[in-house]
Design an enzyme around this catalytic site. Sequence first.
Site, PDB file in Angstrom:
ATOM      1  N   ASP A  89      49.474 -93.124 -23.054  1.00  0.00           N
ATOM      2  CA  ASP A  89      50.754 -93.710 -23.460  1.00  0.00           C
ATOM      3  C   ASP A  89      50.560 -95.030 -24.202  1.00  0.00           C
ATOM      4  OD1 ASP A  89      53.066 -92.087 -22.996  1.00  0.00           O
ATOM      5  OD2 ASP A  89      52.678 -92.230 -20.852  1.00  0.00           O
ATOM      6  N   GLU A 119      57.468 -94.849 -25.056  1.00  0.00           N
ATOM      7  CA  GLU A 119      56.073 -94.876 -24.585  1.00  0.00           C
ATOM      8  C   GLU A 119      55.789 -96.170 -23.825  1.00  0.00           C
ATOM      9  OE1 GLU A 119      54.973 -92.137 -24.644  1.00  0.00           O
ATOM     10  OE2 GLU A 119      55.263 -91.125 -26.564  1.00  0.00           O
ATOM     11  N   HIS A 122      57.041 -95.605 -20.439  1.00  0.00           N
ATOM     12  CA  HIS A 122      56.126 -94.749 -19.664  1.00  0.00           C
ATOM     13  C   HIS A 122      54.976 -95.584 -19.115  1.00  0.00           C
ATOM     14  CE1 HIS A 122      57.473 -91.077 -22.282  1.00  0.00           C
ATOM     15  NE2 HIS A 122      58.446 -91.625 -21.593  1.00  0.00           N
ATOM     16  N   TYR A 126      53.700 -96.670 -14.947  1.00  0.00           N
ATOM     17  CA  TYR A 126      52.434 -96.540 -14.218  1.00  0.00           C
ATOM     18  C   TYR A 126      52.101 -97.824 -13.452  1.00  0.00           C
ATOM     19  CZ  TYR A 126      52.402 -92.747 -17.533  1.00  0.00           C
ATOM     20  OH  TYR A 126      52.786 -91.672 -18.288  1.00  0.00           O
ATOM     21  N   GLU A 186      50.884 -85.202 -26.382  1.00  0.00           N
ATOM     22  CA  GLU A 186      52.205 -85.229 -25.728  1.00  0.00           C
ATOM     23  C   GLU A 186      52.603 -83.882 -25.148  1.00  0.00           C
ATOM     24  OE1 GLU A 186      54.855 -88.438 -27.523  1.00  0.00           O
ATOM     25  OE2 GLU A 186      54.369 -87.211 -29.256  1.00  0.00           O
ATOM     26  N   GLU A 220      58.704 -86.493 -23.272  1.00  0.00           N
ATOM     27  CA  GLU A 220      57.599 -85.935 -24.071  1.00  0.00           C
ATOM     28  C   GLU A 220      58.022 -84.648 -24.780  1.00  0.00           C
ATOM     29  OE1 GLU A 220      55.467 -87.888 -24.734  1.00  0.00           O
ATOM     30  OE2 GLU A 220      55.023 -89.141 -23.000  1.00  0.00           O
ATOM     31  N   HIS A 223      59.578 -85.711 -27.827  1.00  0.00           N
ATOM     32  CA  HIS A 223      58.599 -86.285 -28.747  1.00  0.00           C
ATOM     33  C   HIS A 223      57.822 -85.183 -29.469  1.00  0.00           C
ATOM     34  CE1 HIS A 223      58.398 -90.222 -26.154  1.00  0.00           C
ATOM     35  NE2 HIS A 223      59.611 -89.925 -26.560  1.00  0.00           N
TER      36      HIS A 223
HETATM   37 ZN    ZN Z   1      55.542 -89.336 -26.076  1.00  0.00          ZN
HETATM   38 ZN    ZN Z   2      54.697 -91.012 -23.064  1.00  0.00          ZN
END
Ligand code: ZN
Ligand code: ZN
Length: 347
Positions: A89, A119, A122, A126, A186, A220, A223
């Site tokens: 990401d 992104e 994302h 984490y 992705e 995703e 995407h």
């Molecule tokens: Zn993505």
């Molecule tokens: Zn992502």
Amino acid sequence: MVVSLNKRNIMDKTAPNNSTSIINGKSSNILNWDDVRFAWAYPKYKKMLSNFWTPFEINMSQDMRQFPGLSEDEKDAFLKIIGLLALLDSIQTDYAGKVADYLTDSSLNALMIILAQQEVIHNHSYSYVLSSLVSKQEQDEVFEFWRTEPILEKRNDFITDGYRAFAEEPTVDNLLKSVVFDVILEGLFFYSGFAFFYHLARNQKMVATSTMINYINRDEQLHVDLFVRIFKEVLAEHPEYNTKELETFVYDTFKQAVQLETEWARHIIGNKIDGILLQDVENYIKFYGNTRCKQLGYEKPYPEIDKNPLRWIKAYEEVDLGKSDFFEQKSRQYTKVNYTDNGFDDL
Ligand code: ZN
Ligand code: ZN
């Protein structure tokens, strides 16, 4: 013939708002959603906005209680997958920005900027998950896995080399090939990781993390669709690039990608995780290899695999979560104890 890509002008008084071409075209760079080149761009914009979410909505308290009780193999897989996703990401954010520079269409640039922003979210998720579950030191180690785990390195180099070729030499050919790597990143390289998290969720484990993974999965999918459209529009405007060589490239690259993803699945899931068969995961990876090749307009590399072998996973992949409580999350308030700023407040 090598054709370089021109960057979009910051402003072009002589060009129309509705651009003349997806690449190497003329565009005033003014965005009027009611006067754009591609009819699909505005619906895509609306869909991307409607998916908006942030990690702060996810209440991690249940996962915080459960994590110490996972088996050592489950914990190991959990952390390594997060480490992998964090690398992918991160570079994805940057790649999207680079592609955006060469799309001579202000609406596609806008979509790329939103994609890049997602992104970033994302990536945030984490560190959000890790700061809830493990020590700061362990979190830092997970974010170093891409450097220290040989199997991860091989897999990530595959993608980054493909992106680098475009970043260093932005030609039409390198753009098209980099989009193939994008669709792999992705649309395939996240998938054994996703399967692992959904498997935990179906056993009522780490449901908050899986909810977040589901949001990421949903993003995703959009995407992949956006990059597939860009790939097809470039080929439609430049049919001279729609060659046998490109088809062979797609086919070979997907075969390699499926191989790498399979090695990774063997490494993290193997036969160590109760209730999930490695053979099924391997066929699931091939199934997604087929799906993505079809989306790009090519034949399936694995015609023998015609359905998703992880039947249970459909419920997790396809549900449109919206803001509902599909995973029986009663509360999505931000209630992380003592981590008011994602663990960085002590810096
Ligand atoms: Zn993505
Ligand atoms: Zn992502």
